[in-house]
Motif scaffolding. Structure first.
Motif, short mmCIF file in Angstrom:
data_model
loop_
_atom_site.label_atom_id
_atom_site.label_comp_id
_atom_site.label_asym_id
_atom_site.label_seq_id
_atom_site.Cartn_x
_atom_site.Cartn_y
_atom_site.Cartn_z
N UNK A 139 0.90 -2.30 6.88
CA UNK A 139 -0.53 -2.37 7.13
C UNK A 139 -0.95 -1.71 8.44
N UNK A 140 0.03 -1.37 9.30
CA UNK A 140 -0.30 -0.69 10.55
C UNK A 140 -0.33 0.83 10.39
N UNK A 141 0.13 1.36 9.27
CA UNK A 141 0.26 2.80 9.10
C UNK A 141 -1.00 3.42 8.52
N UNK A 142 -1.64 4.34 9.22
CA UNK A 142 -2.77 5.07 8.65
C UNK A 142 -2.32 5.88 7.43
N UNK A 143 -3.27 6.20 6.56
CA UNK A 143 -2.94 6.80 5.29
C UNK A 143 -2.25 8.15 5.38
N UNK A 226 -1.17 2.32 -1.56
CA UNK A 226 -2.18 1.27 -1.44
C UNK A 226 -2.78 1.19 -0.06
N UNK A 227 -1.98 1.48 0.98
CA UNK A 227 -2.51 1.48 2.34
C UNK A 227 -3.55 2.58 2.50
N UNK A 228 -3.23 3.78 1.99
CA UNK A 228 -4.18 4.89 2.09
C UNK A 228 -5.46 4.55 1.31
N UNK A 229 -5.30 3.97 0.14
CA UNK A 229 -6.44 3.57 -0.69
C UNK A 229 -7.31 2.56 0.05
N UNK A 230 -6.70 1.55 0.62
CA UNK A 230 -7.46 0.52 1.34
C UNK A 230 -8.11 1.07 2.59
N UNK A 231 -7.44 1.99 3.27
CA UNK A 231 -8.01 2.59 4.47
C UNK A 231 -9.30 3.32 4.16
N UNK A 232 -9.29 4.11 3.09
CA UNK A 232 -10.50 4.83 2.71
C UNK A 232 -11.58 3.89 2.19
#
Length: 411
Positions: A139-143, A226-232
């Motif tokens: 969860x700390x990693x940007x997309x 999913x992290x990239x998706x949630x970030x956007x």
């Protein structure tokens, strides 16, 4: 003359030689350089473009305050807050084209915040002694962050660490020259899925949505996707969300390291983005294929996808937990939510006669979805499988209704 400018960030009191080496490599390749000092106690050998005092002040603090706390962790969090705010402002002002941050564990902690403050499409590189380490939660990693292991670089320059540092400098400058940032000239739909072997709806939906004037980005729901998706979604980048592969919710719930974080399936709702949800692969828990099965999943049926990834088939009780977890996350949505529930299954392997077919488990999930679906979510049951043409047709029917109602603006 330089064509692209790179912001170099690090603790210049302890990593002065390494950071100056990076700057020289960038300049030698024709790049421009801005420097930012995020140290607390010492000073660089020469002034940086943005001093440690500038950084602390941007976050509403001071270096004196960071020192007075007599806590290294607290001090670095003060600097991380200021650096993130300053980097975001400088980018809005067009001062730089890419960022490179150098650090050990302390510097990497700050680097993750700095990179997260920048939008997708801005080249962001972290050179770290703990790159790719399990110390870094997903969860700390940007997309779109890039990391390079700082091999042999804990203290002082040498030929080993110069290889890493020079590669990083060339990589970020090359990325800044080559990148095509998201255009935003068409409204964007965010969709989650897996490969066509197990889920196939995107094959029909992507061209149909593009014909309606929308751009479609399909995210591979294996943790980082999913992290990239949630970030956007958090940025409000999507006109609508089609979250059809929520398996990462179950992964996180069951303690798998293949997680997109606890906020999976919440950011679009918090941003008020219209969502269509479906349970693609809801019944599987992914885990790292070359590691032992997590203790709570021992004894359950396993599908070995490849040498990197295996999936455990959920029990009926676990599927009920999954249904409740998704309903709980969707209950806080501020925008419209439609949950499409295909009554004949959620992945190609669970069809009758398939290797993962479990009629009892499917029935348990359906029953729990009916019982737990929150009032703000419209539950639409389909007498179809998620890979049937009828599923894609139902998605388009809901989406077209939103367009006609003005819920989603016409492209």
């Amino acid at each position: 003359m330089t064509d692209r400018t790179i912001l170099v960030v690090g603790t210049y009191d302890t990593k002065d030689d390494e950071l100056n080496f990076i700057a020289e490599v960038l300049k030698g390749q024709g790049g421009g350089v801005l420097t930012m000092d995020v140290s607390v106690l010492g000073d660089p050998s020469a002034p940086t473009d943005y001093s440690k005092h500038d950084v602390a002040a941007e976050g509403g603090h001071s270096i004196a305050e960071a020192i007075a706390g007599e806590d290294e962790n607290l001090a670095m969090q003060i600097m991380a807050k200021g650096a993130s705010a300053l980097v975001a402002r400088l980018h809005r002002e067009g001062r730089f084209d890419g960022v490179l941050v150098l650090g050990g564990t302390m510097g990497t902690d700050l680097a993750l915040d700095v990179c997260a403050a920048l939008p997708l499409g801005v080249p962001k590189y972290i050179v770290s002694t703990v790159s790719f380490s399990p110390l870094i939660p997903p969860e700390r990693l940007p997309g779109d962050v890039q990391m390079i292991l700082w091999a042999g670089g804990l203290y002082g320059l040498n030929s080993v660490c110069k290889a890493s540092l020079s590669q990083a400098a060339g990589a970020v400058l090359g990325a800044a020259r080559a990148v095509e940032p998201p255009r935003r000239d068409r409204p964007l739909i965010g969709m989650t899925s897996f490969g066509k072997t197990v889920l196939r709806y995107m094959v029909a939906l992507k061209p149909a949505l593009e014909a309606r004037g929308f751009e479609v980005a399909v995210f591979h729901a294996t943790g980082m996707g999913g992290r990239a998706f949630e970030s956007l979604a958090r940025e409000g980048a999507f006109a609508a969300v089609m979250d059809f592969a929520p398996q990462e919710v179950g992964n996180h719930m069951m303690g798998s390291s293949i997680s997109a974080g606890n906020d999976r399936m919440t950011n679009a709702g918090a941003a008020g983005v219209p969502q269509i949800i479906a349970p693609g692969c809801y019944d599987l828990v992914d885990f790292v294929g070359w590691q032992a099965v997590p203790p709570k999943l021992e004894g359950q049926d396993i599908h070995a996808h490849n040498r990197l990834l295996s999936s455990v088939l959920m029990t009926p009780d676990q599927r009920r937990q999954m249904a409740r977890a998704m309903c709980d996350k969707l209950s806080g949505a501020r925008g419209p939510v439609v949950f499409l529930l295909p009554l004949l299954g959620g992945n190609e392997w669970d069809r009758p006669g398939g290797p993962l077919h479990d009629a009892e488990g499917l029935a348990a999930f359906i029953d729990e979805m009916r019982a737990s679906c929150p009032a703000n979510v419209t539950l639409l049951e389909l007498d179809a499988h998620i890979n049937d043409a009828a599923f894609a047709e139902a998605v388009l029917s809901v989406f077209d209704g939103w367009i006609d109602a003005g819920t989603v603006a016409r492209a």
